[in-house]
Design a protein around this motif. Structure first.
Motif, PDB file in Angstrom:
ATOM      1  N   LYS A   1       0.841  -1.195   0.000  1.00 24.75           N
ATOM      2  CA  LYS A   1       0.000   0.000   0.000  1.00 24.75           C
ATOM      3  C   LYS A   1       0.879   1.248   0.000  1.00 24.75           C
ATOM      4  CE  LYS A   1      -3.352  -2.378   2.981  1.00 24.75           C
ATOM      5  NZ  LYS A   1      -4.016  -2.342   4.302  1.00 24.75           N
ATOM      6  N   PRO A   2       0.332   2.388  -0.399  1.00 21.59           N
ATOM      7  CA  PRO A   2       1.061   3.648  -0.212  1.00 21.59           C
ATOM      8  C   PRO A   2       1.385   3.827   1.267  1.00 21.59           C
ATOM      9  CG  PRO A   2      -0.816   3.969  -1.667  1.00 21.59           C
ATOM     10  CD  PRO A   2      -0.954   2.596  -1.099  1.00 21.59           C
ATOM     11  N   THR A   3       2.673   3.922   1.578  1.00 22.24           N
ATOM     12  CA  THR A   3       3.131   3.856   2.960  1.00 22.24           C
ATOM     13  C   THR A   3       4.029   5.044   3.268  1.00 22.24           C
ATOM     14  OG1 THR A   3       3.048   1.429   2.920  1.00 22.24           O
ATOM     15  CG2 THR A   3       4.431   2.450   4.616  1.00 22.24           C
ATOM     16  N   LEU A   4       3.891   5.570   4.474  1.00 26.70           N
ATOM     17  CA  LEU A   4       4.784   6.634   4.926  1.00 26.70           C
ATOM     18  C   LEU A   4       5.884   6.009   5.765  1.00 26.70           C
ATOM     19  CD1 LEU A   4       5.229   9.737   5.004  1.00 26.70           C
ATOM     20  CD2 LEU A   4       4.110   9.690   7.253  1.00 26.70           C
ATOM     21  N   ALA A   5       7.121   6.135   5.315  1.00 24.88           N
ATOM     22  CA  ALA A   5       8.276   5.648   6.074  1.00 24.88           C
ATOM     23  C   ALA A   5       8.753   6.768   6.979  1.00 24.88           C
ATOM     24  CB  ALA A   5       9.380   5.200   5.131  1.00 24.88           C
ATOM     25  N   ALA A   6       8.639   6.567   8.276  1.00 26.68           N
ATOM     26  CA  ALA A   6       8.992   7.634   9.217  1.00 26.68           C
ATOM     27  C   ALA A   6      10.486   7.934   9.179  1.00 26.68           C
ATOM     28  CB  ALA A   6       8.560   7.241  10.628  1.00 26.68           C
ATOM     29  N   ARG A   7      11.302   6.879   9.044  1.00 30.06           N
ATOM     30  CA  ARG A   7      12.758   7.067   8.981  1.00 30.06           C
ATOM     31  C   ARG A   7      13.301   6.143   7.893  1.00 30.06           C
ATOM     32  NH1 ARG A   7      13.950   5.890  15.144  1.00 30.06           N
ATOM     33  NH2 ARG A   7      12.051   4.663  14.796  1.00 30.06           N
ATOM     34  N   LEU A   8      13.823   6.745   6.843  1.00 25.63           N
ATOM     35  CA  LEU A   8      14.263   5.983   5.682  1.00 25.63           C
ATOM     36  C   LEU A   8      15.729   6.278   5.396  1.00 25.63           C
ATOM     37  CD1 LEU A   8      13.272   4.032   3.443  1.00 25.63           C
ATOM     38  CD2 LEU A   8      12.776   6.052   2.054  1.00 25.63           C
ATOM     39  N   ARG A   9      16.515   5.216   5.238  1.00 26.90           N
ATOM     40  CA  ARG A   9      17.922   5.349   4.911  1.00 26.90           C
ATOM     41  C   ARG A   9      18.143   4.750   3.524  1.00 26.90           C
ATOM     42  NH1 ARG A   9      20.223   3.042  10.755  1.00 26.90           N
ATOM     43  NH2 ARG A   9      18.951   4.451  12.048  1.00 26.90           N
ATOM     44  N   VAL A  10      19.104   5.271   2.787  1.00 24.33           N
ATOM     45  CA  VAL A  10      19.342   4.758   1.439  1.00 24.33           C
ATOM     46  C   VAL A  10      20.820   4.881   1.088  1.00 24.33           C
ATOM     47  CG1 VAL A  10      18.773   6.997   0.373  1.00 24.33           C
ATOM     48  CG2 VAL A  10      18.641   4.885  -0.983  1.00 24.33           C
ATOM     49  N   ALA A  11      21.363   3.813   0.538  1.00 21.23           N
ATOM     50  CA  ALA A  11      22.723   3.814   0.001  1.00 21.23           C
ATOM     51  C   ALA A  11      22.656   4.039  -1.502  1.00 21.23           C
ATOM     52  CB  ALA A  11      23.400   2.474   0.292  1.00 21.23           C
ATOM     53  N   PRO A  12      23.702   4.548  -2.117  1.00 26.42           N
ATOM     54  CA  PRO A  12      23.708   4.675  -3.577  1.00 26.42           C
ATOM     55  C   PRO A  12      23.813   3.308  -4.240  1.00 26.42           C
ATOM     56  CG  PRO A  12      25.855   5.243  -2.701  1.00 26.42           C
ATOM     57  CD  PRO A  12      24.959   5.035  -1.512  1.00 26.42           C
ATOM     58  N   GLN A  13      23.435   3.246  -5.525  1.00 27.91           N
ATOM     59  CA  GLN A  13      23.680   2.028  -6.301  1.00 27.91           C
ATOM     60  C   GLN A  13      25.193   1.841  -6.438  1.00 27.91           C
ATOM     61  OE1 GLN A  13      20.651   3.974  -9.086  1.00 27.91           O
ATOM     62  NE2 GLN A  13      21.113   2.034 -10.087  1.00 27.91           N
ATOM     63  N   ALA A  14      25.668   0.672  -6.088  1.00 22.65           N
ATOM     64  CA  ALA A  14      27.111   0.432  -6.122  1.00 22.65           C
ATOM     65  C   ALA A  14      27.648   0.271  -7.537  1.00 22.65           C
ATOM     66  CB  ALA A  14      27.450  -0.799  -5.294  1.00 22.65           C
ATOM     67  N   GLU A  15      26.778  -0.081  -8.486  1.00 25.13           N
ATOM     68  CA  GLU A  15      27.111  -0.171  -9.909  1.00 25.13           C
ATOM     69  C   GLU A  15      25.877   0.282 -10.678  1.00 25.13           C
ATOM     70  OE1 GLU A  15      29.500  -3.859 -10.936  1.00 25.13           O
ATOM     71  OE2 GLU A  15      28.500  -4.585  -9.126  1.00 25.13           O
ATOM     72  N   GLN A  16      26.051   0.634 -11.947  1.00 27.81           N
ATOM     73  CA  GLN A  16      24.919   1.100 -12.747  1.00 27.81           C
ATOM     74  C   GLN A  16      25.025   0.588 -14.174  1.00 27.81           C
ATOM     75  OE1 GLN A  16      24.433   5.369 -12.655  1.00 27.81           O
ATOM     76  NE2 GLN A  16      24.889   5.473 -10.462  1.00 27.81           N
ATOM     77  N   LEU A  17      23.875   0.309 -14.776  1.00 29.98           N
ATOM     78  CA  LEU A  17      23.862   0.104 -16.211  1.00 29.98           C
ATOM     79  C   LEU A  17      24.343   1.381 -16.883  1.00 29.98           C
ATOM     80  CD1 LEU A  17      20.587  -1.860 -17.032  1.00 29.98           C
ATOM     81  CD2 LEU A  17      22.895  -2.737 -16.705  1.00 29.98           C
ATOM     82  N   GLY A  18      25.005   1.226 -18.012  1.00 30.97           N
ATOM     83  CA  GLY A  18      25.590   2.386 -18.666  1.00 30.97           C
ATOM     84  C   GLY A  18      27.072   2.473 -18.401  1.00 30.97           C
ATOM     85  N   ARG A  19      27.679   1.290 -18.124  1.00 29.84           N
ATOM     86  CA  ARG A  19      29.131   1.174 -18.018  1.00 29.84           C
ATOM     87  C   ARG A  19      29.710   1.910 -16.822  1.00 29.84           C
ATOM     88  NH1 ARG A  19      31.184  -1.452 -22.052  1.00 29.84           N
ATOM     89  NH2 ARG A  19      33.290  -0.769 -21.588  1.00 29.84           N
ATOM     90  N   ILE A  20      29.005   1.855 -15.684  1.00 25.86           N
ATOM     91  CA  ILE A  20      29.576   2.348 -14.432  1.00 25.86           C
ATOM     92  C   ILE A  20      29.792   1.139 -13.531  1.00 25.86           C
ATOM     93  CG2 ILE A  20      29.210   3.759 -12.378  1.00 25.86           C
ATOM     94  CD1 ILE A  20      27.720   5.734 -14.081  1.00 25.86           C
ATOM     95  N   GLY A  21      31.039   0.697 -13.450  1.00 21.30           N
ATOM     96  CA  GLY A  21      31.371  -0.510 -12.717  1.00 21.30           C
ATOM     97  C   GLY A  21      31.593  -0.251 -11.241  1.00 21.30           C
ATOM     98  N   PRO A  22      32.013  -1.304 -10.523  1.00 23.21           N
ATOM     99  CA  PRO A  22      32.148  -1.193  -9.070  1.00 23.21           C
ATOM    100  C   PRO A  22      33.398  -0.439  -8.657  1.00 23.21           C
ATOM    101  CG  PRO A  22      32.867  -3.345  -9.793  1.00 23.21           C
ATOM    102  CD  PRO A  22      32.334  -2.649 -11.024  1.00 23.21           C
TER     103      PRO A  22
END
Length: 385
Positions: free
Chosen positions: A139-160
């Motif tokens: 369901k549509p949810t409100l996260a009171a405290r949300l943490r997020v790390a970046p993507q460690a790799e990406q499509l488009g030739r961005i490696g680790p």
């Protein structure tokens, strides 16, 4: 790239309304504050955000506990690993007891861990995330405290980055130890609809030449990764199995990729960072494909026809004496069988009725030298094998 967590309060999280299609990688998930200026928290390709703002619906639930954003769950093994599982390990490095939030994908009927693909649960197990530490938000949810790390790799030739590989090295040793490398392994797609024509015959010849043949979809994910890590030389049929290596650190020996598509370099930056060496083998791939429901080229579901002489040359160059075990007539017959099977399957789908689809297939057959098989597209039932 820094892998540090970002912290946000009171973030709405929406179920996905679009995902891997419809002109956008996805539309759903967290409604990040100051959306246009967010980068690392949003979904990126080539270093730039590529998602659309979620459709905002009235909040129906509140998630009071602190959670880490992980991404969506998708039914495609390659995309799950290459795009949507790359925040987990950096999060655990900073927050070992993290609880992870995933937004549901109702259009694809993924609304819980129970309805998620089996490989997704295996990915969580590889990272050491127990089911009770996951939240699939329906369901549509409100996260009171949300943490997020970046993507460690990406499509488009961005490696680790090296620090991410260090984390993976530690995890790989914990899961696999330090296995010694030996032998050659062929990672086949012969059990998939999009494969090499005649690949089942190729499996037989490679096995006769002393190469272990492996269909990864038949075994658990951890066993797949162990097989890759213990082989001195892994030969992949180009496909999503390559993305499985993104769960490993610098654990691979020599890696070769038989290209299913002309000039393809699938997963190159991801695999190169993990392997002692990497090469892509062009064997004159030509594709047999039609059009999808929107009239676009459906080459992701194509059958690949290789140039037989180039295939043998490339494998001999790898040190595999395949000609000693090769029967050209049997290989060509196996190719013809696979093409007939593919044509019958395509004919039973709505895609054949898309204007121009039949003509595209017939042109592909002619280019591959198998125009005589065109009548199979009108066969009422699959051939008996």
């Amino acid at each position: 790239m820094t892998l540090r967590l970002q912290y946000f309060d009171d973030v709405p999280i929406m179920p996905y309304t679009r995902l891997l299609g419809g002109g956008s990688p996805h539309e759903g998930g967290p409604v990040w504050p100051d959306w246009e200026r967010q980068t690392t928290a949003r979904h990126c390709r080539k270093g730039q955000p590529c998602d659309h703002p979620p459709i905002i619906l009235p909040i129906e639930d509140i998630l009071a506990e602190p959670v880490a954003w992980a991404g969506p769950i998708v039914p495609h093994f390659g995309h799950q690993l290459a795009e949507f599982s790359l925040r987990i390990l950096p999060t655990l490095a900073e927050w070992p007891d993290a609880v992870f939030a995933f937004a549901a994908n109702p259009p694809r009927k993924i609304t819980s861990l129970a309805t998620a693909p089996g490989f997704f649960r295996e990915i969580l197990a590889w990272f050491g995330v127990a089911p009770e530490r996951t939240r699939v938000l329906v369901k549509p949810t409100l996260a009171a405290r949300l943490r997020v790390a970046p993507q460690a790799e990406q499509l488009g030739r961005i490696g680790p980055a090296p620090d991410y590989l260090d984390l993976l090295d530690t995890l790989t040793r914990k899961r696999l130890g330090r296995p010694g490398r030996r032998g050659r392994l062929y990672v086949s797609r012969a059990g998939q609809s999009a494969r090499f024509a005649g690949e089942r015959y190729l499996e037989t010849a490679l096995a006769a030449a002393g190469v272990a043949v492996f269909r990864p979809e038949r075994v658990a994910l951890a066993q797949q990764l162990r097989r890759y890590a213990v082989a001195e030389h892994v030969i992949f049929a180009e496909g999503s199995a390559l993305h499985g290596t993104q769960l490993l650190g610098r654990a691979l020996g020599r890696v070769s990729v038989l290209c299913r598509r002309p000039s393809s370099r699938l997963a190159e930056v991801f695999v190169q960072a993990r392997a002692q060496s990497l090469e892509y083998l062009d064997c004159g791939a030509q594709l047999i494909y039609g059009l999808d429901a929107t009239g676009r080229i459906a080459d992701s579901r194509a059958l690949t026809v290789l140039d037989e002489a180039l295939l043998l040359d490339r494998l001999e160059w790898l040190g595999i004496p395949l000609r000693r075990y090769w029967d050209s007539a049997q290989y060509q017959a196996a190719c013809a069988d696979d093409i007939r099977e593919w044509l019958v399957s395509f004919a039973q789908s709505p895609r054949l009725a898309v204007p121009g689809s039949r003509e595209r297939i017939l042109a592909c057959l002619a280019a591959c030298g198998f125009a005589a098989l065109a009548p199979a597209i009108d066969a009422p039932t699959p051939p008996i094998r």
